[in-house]
Motif scaffolding. Structure first.
Motif, PDB file in Angstrom:
ATOM      1  N   GLY A  17       0.848  -1.198   0.000  1.00 41.48           N
ATOM      2  CA  GLY A  17       0.000   0.000   0.000  1.00 41.48           C
ATOM      3  C   GLY A  17       0.880   1.242   0.000  1.00 41.48           C
ATOM      4  N   ALA A  18       0.275   2.388   0.312  1.00 42.31           N
ATOM      5  CA  ALA A  18       1.018   3.657   0.285  1.00 42.31           C
ATOM      6  C   ALA A  18       2.287   3.585   1.146  1.00 42.31           C
ATOM      7  N   ALA A  19       2.135   3.060   2.359  1.00 43.33           N
ATOM      8  CA  ALA A  19       3.276   3.029   3.277  1.00 43.33           C
ATOM      9  C   ALA A  19       4.336   2.043   2.803  1.00 43.33           C
ATOM     10  N   GLY A  20       3.899   0.849   2.404  1.00 46.22           N
ATOM     11  CA  GLY A  20       4.844  -0.192   1.992  1.00 46.22           C
ATOM     12  C   GLY A  20       5.575   0.169   0.714  1.00 46.22           C
ATOM     13  N   LEU A  37       6.396  -8.161  -0.419  1.00 48.09           N
ATOM     14  CA  LEU A  37       5.409  -9.237  -0.531  1.00 48.09           C
ATOM     15  C   LEU A  37       4.014  -8.649  -0.379  1.00 48.09           C
ATOM     16  N   GLU A  38       3.189  -8.870  -1.379  1.00 57.80           N
ATOM     17  CA  GLU A  38       1.837  -8.295  -1.380  1.00 57.80           C
ATOM     18  C   GLU A  38       0.847  -9.433  -1.578  1.00 57.80           C
ATOM     19  N   LYS A  39      -0.168  -9.459  -0.719  1.00 58.15           N
ATOM     20  CA  LYS A  39      -1.044 -10.633  -0.774  1.00 58.15           C
ATOM     21  C   LYS A  39      -2.074 -10.588  -1.906  1.00 58.15           C
ATOM     22  N   SER A  50      -8.858   5.849  -3.139  1.00 62.78           N
ATOM     23  CA  SER A  50      -8.821   6.999  -2.222  1.00 62.78           C
ATOM     24  C   SER A  50      -9.297   8.279  -2.916  1.00 62.78           C
ATOM     25  N   GLY A  51      -9.835   9.189  -2.100  1.00 62.97           N
ATOM     26  CA  GLY A  51     -10.311  10.474  -2.626  1.00 62.97           C
ATOM     27  C   GLY A  51     -11.281  10.290  -3.780  1.00 62.97           C
ATOM     28  N   LYS A  52     -12.168   9.310  -3.643  1.00 61.48           N
ATOM     29  CA  LYS A  52     -13.135   8.980  -4.716  1.00 61.48           C
ATOM     30  C   LYS A  52     -12.401   8.766  -6.039  1.00 61.48           C
ATOM     31  N   CYS A  55      -7.550  10.503  -5.298  1.00 61.57           N
ATOM     32  CA  CYS A  55      -6.403  10.419  -4.380  1.00 61.57           C
ATOM     33  C   CYS A  55      -6.016  11.776  -3.776  1.00 61.57           C
ATOM     34  N   ASN A  56      -6.614  12.025  -2.624  1.00 65.02           N
ATOM     35  CA  ASN A  56      -6.266  13.229  -1.860  1.00 65.02           C
ATOM     36  C   ASN A  56      -4.954  12.926  -1.110  1.00 65.02           C
ATOM     37  N   LEU A  57      -3.845  13.324  -1.725  1.00 63.57           N
ATOM     38  CA  LEU A  57      -2.508  12.899  -1.299  1.00 63.57           C
ATOM     39  C   LEU A  57      -2.065  13.439   0.051  1.00 63.57           C
ATOM     40  N   LYS A 138       0.788 -14.030   0.593  1.00 59.85           N
ATOM     41  CA  LYS A 138       0.329 -13.585   1.914  1.00 59.85           C
ATOM     42  C   LYS A 138       1.321 -14.023   2.986  1.00 59.85           C
ATOM     43  N   VAL A 139       1.763 -13.074   3.778  1.00 57.26           N
ATOM     44  CA  VAL A 139       2.670 -13.401   4.885  1.00 57.26           C
ATOM     45  C   VAL A 139       1.825 -13.827   6.085  1.00 57.26           C
ATOM     46  N   ASN A 140       2.186 -14.981   6.645  1.00 56.06           N
ATOM     47  CA  ASN A 140       1.442 -15.471   7.813  1.00 56.06           C
ATOM     48  C   ASN A 140       2.118 -15.118   9.127  1.00 56.06           C
ATOM     49  N   GLY A 177      -7.235  -5.536   0.343  1.00 59.06           N
ATOM     50  CA  GLY A 177      -6.189  -6.364   0.964  1.00 59.06           C
ATOM     51  C   GLY A 177      -5.975  -6.097   2.433  1.00 59.06           C
ATOM     52  N   SER A 178      -6.564  -5.030   2.958  1.00 54.72           N
ATOM     53  CA  SER A 178      -6.329  -4.698   4.369  1.00 54.72           C
ATOM     54  C   SER A 178      -7.361  -5.422   5.243  1.00 54.72           C
ATOM     55  N   THR A 179      -6.896  -6.471   5.888  1.00 55.17           N
ATOM     56  CA  THR A 179      -7.821  -7.268   6.705  1.00 55.17           C
ATOM     57  C   THR A 179      -7.316  -7.462   8.130  1.00 55.17           C
ATOM     58  N   GLY A 180      -6.417  -6.609   8.548  1.00 55.42           N
ATOM     59  CA  GLY A 180      -5.973  -6.662   9.948  1.00 55.42           C
ATOM     60  C   GLY A 180      -4.883  -7.694  10.215  1.00 55.42           C
ATOM     61  N   ASP A 181      -4.272  -8.259   9.159  1.00 60.41           N
ATOM     62  CA  ASP A 181      -3.242  -9.301   9.367  1.00 60.41           C
ATOM     63  C   ASP A 181      -2.084  -8.780  10.211  1.00 60.41           C
ATOM     64  N   GLY A 182      -1.704  -7.537   9.967  1.00 63.85           N
ATOM     65  CA  GLY A 182      -0.518  -6.982  10.637  1.00 63.85           C
ATOM     66  C   GLY A 182      -0.683  -6.945  12.139  1.00 63.85           C
ATOM     67  N   GLY A 411       2.508   3.215   8.384  1.00 64.45           N
ATOM     68  CA  GLY A 411       1.141   3.304   7.868  1.00 64.45           C
ATOM     69  C   GLY A 411       0.073   2.931   8.883  1.00 64.45           C
ATOM     70  N   GLU A 412      -1.052   2.549   8.349  1.00 64.38           N
ATOM     71  CA  GLU A 412      -2.270   2.392   9.154  1.00 64.38           C
ATOM     72  C   GLU A 412      -2.241   1.205  10.117  1.00 64.38           C
ATOM     73  N   VAL A 413      -1.275   0.311   9.971  1.00 66.48           N
ATOM     74  CA  VAL A 413      -1.179  -0.811  10.920  1.00 66.48           C
ATOM     75  C   VAL A 413      -0.894  -0.284  12.325  1.00 66.48           C
ATOM     76  N   ASN A 424      -4.283  10.955   6.225  1.00 62.58           N
ATOM     77  CA  ASN A 424      -3.956   9.532   6.403  1.00 62.58           C
ATOM     78  C   ASN A 424      -2.883   9.090   5.418  1.00 62.58           C
ATOM     79  N   LEU A 425      -2.991   9.551   4.186  1.00 60.80           N
ATOM     80  CA  LEU A 425      -1.969   9.159   3.204  1.00 60.80           C
ATOM     81  C   LEU A 425      -0.623   9.802   3.526  1.00 60.80           C
ATOM     82  N   GLN A 426      -0.638  11.065   3.967  1.00 67.35           N
ATOM     83  CA  GLN A 426       0.645  11.696   4.309  1.00 67.35           C
ATOM     84  C   GLN A 426       1.317  10.911   5.435  1.00 67.35           C
TER      85      GLN A 426
HETATM   86  C1  LIG Z   1     -12.473   4.589   0.287  1.00 67.61           C
HETATM   87  C2  LIG Z   1     -11.270   5.205   0.927  1.00 67.61           C
HETATM   88  C3  LIG Z   1     -10.885   6.477   0.539  1.00 67.61           C
HETATM   89  C4  LIG Z   1      -9.770   7.064   1.139  1.00 67.61           C
HETATM   90  N1  LIG Z   1      -9.392   8.292   0.713  1.00 67.61           N
HETATM   91  C5  LIG Z   1      -8.300   8.873   1.268  1.00 67.61           C
HETATM   92  C6  LIG Z   1      -7.807  10.107   0.780  1.00 67.61           C
HETATM   93  O1  LIG Z   1      -8.292  10.628  -0.221  1.00 67.61           O
HETATM   94  N2  LIG Z   1      -6.756  10.678   1.426  1.00 67.61           N
HETATM   95  C7  LIG Z   1      -6.148  10.084   2.511  1.00 67.61           C
HETATM   96  O2  LIG Z   1      -5.211  10.655   3.058  1.00 67.61           O
HETATM   97  N3  LIG Z   1      -6.548   8.879   2.947  1.00 67.61           N
HETATM   98  C8  LIG Z   1      -7.585   8.251   2.351  1.00 67.61           C
HETATM   99  N4  LIG Z   1      -7.981   7.020   2.775  1.00 67.61           N
HETATM  100  C9  LIG Z   1      -7.177   6.351   3.798  1.00 67.61           C
HETATM  101  C10 LIG Z   1      -5.840   5.886   3.197  1.00 67.61           C
HETATM  102  O3  LIG Z   1      -6.094   5.350   1.914  1.00 67.61           O
HETATM  103  C11 LIG Z   1      -5.147   4.854   4.068  1.00 67.61           C
HETATM  104  O4  LIG Z   1      -4.971   5.368   5.360  1.00 67.61           O
HETATM  105  C12 LIG Z   1      -3.788   4.477   3.505  1.00 67.61           C
HETATM  106  O5  LIG Z   1      -3.905   4.036   2.174  1.00 67.61           O
HETATM  107  C13 LIG Z   1      -3.142   3.382   4.337  1.00 67.61           C
HETATM  108  O6  LIG Z   1      -1.974   2.952   3.693  1.00 67.61           O
HETATM  109  P1  LIG Z   1      -1.192   1.671   4.219  1.00 67.61           P
HETATM  110  O7  LIG Z   1      -0.092   1.443   3.244  1.00 67.61           O
HETATM  111  O8  LIG Z   1      -0.851   1.810   5.636  1.00 67.61           O
HETATM  112  O9  LIG Z   1      -2.223   0.472   4.137  1.00 67.61           O
HETATM  113  P2  LIG Z   1      -3.016  -0.155   2.867  1.00 67.61           P
HETATM  114  O10 LIG Z   1      -3.177   0.824   1.793  1.00 67.61           O
HETATM  115  O11 LIG Z   1      -4.216  -0.759   3.462  1.00 67.61           O
HETATM  116  O12 LIG Z   1      -2.028  -1.261   2.344  1.00 67.61           O
HETATM  117  C14 LIG Z   1      -1.772  -2.459   3.013  1.00 67.61           C
HETATM  118  C15 LIG Z   1      -1.301  -3.483   2.009  1.00 67.61           C
HETATM  119  O13 LIG Z   1      -0.845  -4.624   2.706  1.00 67.61           O
HETATM  120  C16 LIG Z   1      -1.304  -5.785   2.054  1.00 67.61           C
HETATM  121  N5  LIG Z   1      -1.350  -6.870   3.033  1.00 67.61           N
HETATM  122  C17 LIG Z   1      -2.166  -6.950   4.112  1.00 67.61           C
HETATM  123  N6  LIG Z   1      -1.929  -8.072   4.797  1.00 67.61           N
HETATM  124  C18 LIG Z   1      -0.920  -8.714   4.149  1.00 67.61           C
HETATM  125  C19 LIG Z   1      -0.222  -9.933   4.363  1.00 67.61           C
HETATM  126  N7  LIG Z   1      -0.525 -10.746   5.381  1.00 67.61           N
HETATM  127  N8  LIG Z   1       0.757 -10.300   3.495  1.00 67.61           N
HETATM  128  C20 LIG Z   1       1.056  -9.504   2.426  1.00 67.61           C
HETATM  129  N9  LIG Z   1       0.427  -8.351   2.164  1.00 67.61           N
HETATM  130  C21 LIG Z   1      -0.559  -7.947   3.032  1.00 67.61           C
HETATM  131  C22 LIG Z   1      -2.653  -5.384   1.519  1.00 67.61           C
HETATM  132  O14 LIG Z   1      -3.079  -6.236   0.481  1.00 67.61           O
HETATM  133  C23 LIG Z   1      -2.413  -3.960   1.082  1.00 67.61           C
HETATM  134  O15 LIG Z   1      -1.951  -3.901  -0.252  1.00 67.61           O
HETATM  135  C24 LIG Z   1      -9.062   6.384   2.164  1.00 67.61           C
HETATM  136  C25 LIG Z   1      -9.453   5.098   2.528  1.00 67.61           C
HETATM  137  C26 LIG Z   1     -10.537   4.501   1.905  1.00 67.61           C
HETATM  138  C27 LIG Z   1     -10.932   3.107   2.301  1.00 67.61           C
END
Ligand SMILES: Cc1cc2nc3c(=O)[nH]c(=O)nc-3n(C[C@H](O)[C@H](O)[C@H](O)COP(=O)(O)OP(=O)(O)OC[C@H]3O[C@@H](n4cnc5c(N)ncnc54)[C@H](O)[C@@H]3O)c2cc1C
Length: 458
Positions: A17-20, A37-39, A50-52, A55-57, A138-140, A177-182, A411-413, A424-426
């Protein structure tokens, strides 16, 4: 691949995701050999929605106000933002050909209004820096030896490494893909997890039929105020005339929880739209303490006295009209019938037949349309996950685990969430950058911050 096949790398990033993506690119740019590794079958799926899909960066707010959008946990981000903040992010994107623009509320978007362009930038960045990506992996769990990271276990085998960056996101929008695995993986390593809660989420009302009867009506310039207590018991004159919520200097006095002005909408289950999403986390937390209600002031620009005078004047002017006809001047068409029903007035009544008491009921309802909140929608439906890996166990300067050597978070974990607006994205990009850089520093003893890119020199 057999269970013990290894692609040896310095750093494994879990989650694209954005952080990774940022963490992987930065770690590789700093000289580390990186495997991501991306699941799912593609990186950046949440960026794409994001951002409809625009992408609101990030946001143009100045740092102090920016930080206040994360509530109490915002302080954790000072160090990361000191290292890598909006100007650095925008420079990075610009240097990769992505122009940005600022919109209302300081929200920053790609000029193209297309989130795909953001994902493209990162794909290019990772490819330029030789990050190896394995999709559908998927990392377990994370393997540990002598309290230090030594690899990860996946459904298809084990991979060895010296450091792991956990960037698995929260637990919302599972299709991305975000299902709380982390959190599960972190908890198994001894990390404390702050309870996951939905943030930026619509609210289910007990008055579902009422909401349903107005479904799809979107209201602008209204005030929604959340109160601790049953809706019927709330003194509506306590509705404040200022905003209370994250980023605001003043705190509300009980029973007010939060108050927002702007746009909202009615849905088939209750309340949604921007101001409801903004107040939702406060409502979710207050629901743990007792009943919560939301009172909507449909006419916040007018005092009760002004409304009385205006209504009286209209009733006098159009004395032969039905009350439902008069209400057309005040409410969207779909709201008129349910609204009049709530006042208990016969909708066929003519304006000149409306009594003073009935006028009072109308005015009171304009100032306080009451809903009892049953619950938020499920966590999976929220925009952001509040809660996550406890910040007290992460070094804010490096994003390193304080418990396990060689483990980094971004990131969001983590227990970080913010209001809408690009925050959130920043946070994901900034913490990803720091985690990538510091993990590279850890795995490459000769690492120099400004210095050489090891794998490019080889
Ligand atoms: C509809 C929507 C709109 C949004 N709009 C905005 C916006 O405009 N601006 C903003 O700032 N924020 C927005 N957000 C929030 C923002 O998108 C998230 O906070 C941000 O993307 C989180 O990034 P992340 O990399 O931490 O996690 P994620 O983007 O959730 O990425 C996590 C990645 O990890 C992978 N993963 C998970 N478990 C495993 C595993 N076990 N093994 C391997 N891979 C795994 C997932 O598949 C996923 O690709 C929005 C969120 C949603 C749902």
């Amino acid at each position: 691949m057999d269970a013990e096949e290894k692609i040896d790398s310095d750093i494994i990033v879990i989650g694209g995701g954005a952080a990774g993506l940022m963490a992987a690119g930065k770690a590789a740019e700093s000289g580390a050999k990186v495997l991501l590794l991306e699941k799912t079958d593609g990186c950046g799926k949440k960026i794409l929605v994001s951002g409809k899909t625009r992408c609101n960066l990030t946001n143009s707010a100045e740092l102090k106000n920016f930080i206040s959008m994360y509530g109490n946990n915002g302080r954790f981000l000072f160090s990361a933002f000191h290292n890598y903040f909006r100007p650095e992010l925008l420079d990075f994107l610009n240097n990769h050909g992505l122009a940005t623009k600022v919109e209302r509320g300081g929200r920053i978007f790609p000029v193209s209004d297309d989130a795909h362009d953001v994902v493209r930038v990162f794909k290019k960045y990772l490819s330029e820096n030789n990050v190896q990506i394995k999709l559908n992996t998927k990392v377990n769990s994370i393997m540990i030896k002598d309290n230090a990271v030594c690899g990860v276990k996946t459904e298809h085998g084990n991979y060895h490494c010296k450091a792991v960056i956990l960037a698995t996101g929260g637990a919302t929008w599972p299709a991305t893909g975000s299902t709380g695995d982390g959190c599960k993986i972190s908890a198994s390593l001894g990390h404390n997890i702050v309870k996951l809660k939905p943030a930026l989420v619509p609210l289910i009302a007990r008055e579902q039929k009422l909401a349903q009867s107005m479904q799809g009506v979107s209201l602008r310039n209204v005030r929604a105020t959340a109160f601790q207590g049953e809706a019927a018991s709330i003194d509506s004159t306590l509705t404040p005339d200022c905003v209370y919520g994250r980023g605001e200097k003043k705190s509300p006095r009980s029973p007010v929880i939060e108050s927002r002005f702007g746009e909202m909408l009615f849905t088939h289950f209750g309340l949604g739209g921007p101001i409801i999403l903004l107040m939702s986390l406060a409502v979710v937390e207050a629901l743990e303490k007792g009943p919560v209600s939301v009172l909507i002031d449909l006419k916040p620009a007018l005092t009760r006295e002004q409304l009385h005078r205006r209504l009286q004047s209209d009733l006098d002017k159009f004395s032969k009209r039905k009350i439902s006809g008069i209400m057309k001047e005040y409410l969207p068409a779909k709201m008129i019938e349910p609204f009049i029903e709530l006042t208990g007035i016969d909708k066929e009544k003519l304006a000149h037949q409306i009594t003073a008491a009935e006028r009072g009921k109308i005015v009171e309802l304009f100032k306080a349309l009451r809903f009892n909140i049953k619950s938020p929608l499920a966590l999976e439906k929220a925009i952001v996950t509040a809660g996550g890996v406890a910040l007290t166990e992460i070094d804010p300067r490096t994003m390193a685990s304080r418990l396990i050597t060689g483990l980094y978070f971004c990131g969001e974990v983590m227990d970080i969430d913010a209001d809408t607006g690009g925050y959130n994205l920043q946070a994901a990009f900034s913490t990803g950058y720091v985690a990538g850089e510091k993990a590279a520093e850890y795995v490459i003893p000769s690492f120099k911050k400004t210095g050489s890119l090891r794998h490019k020199q080889r």
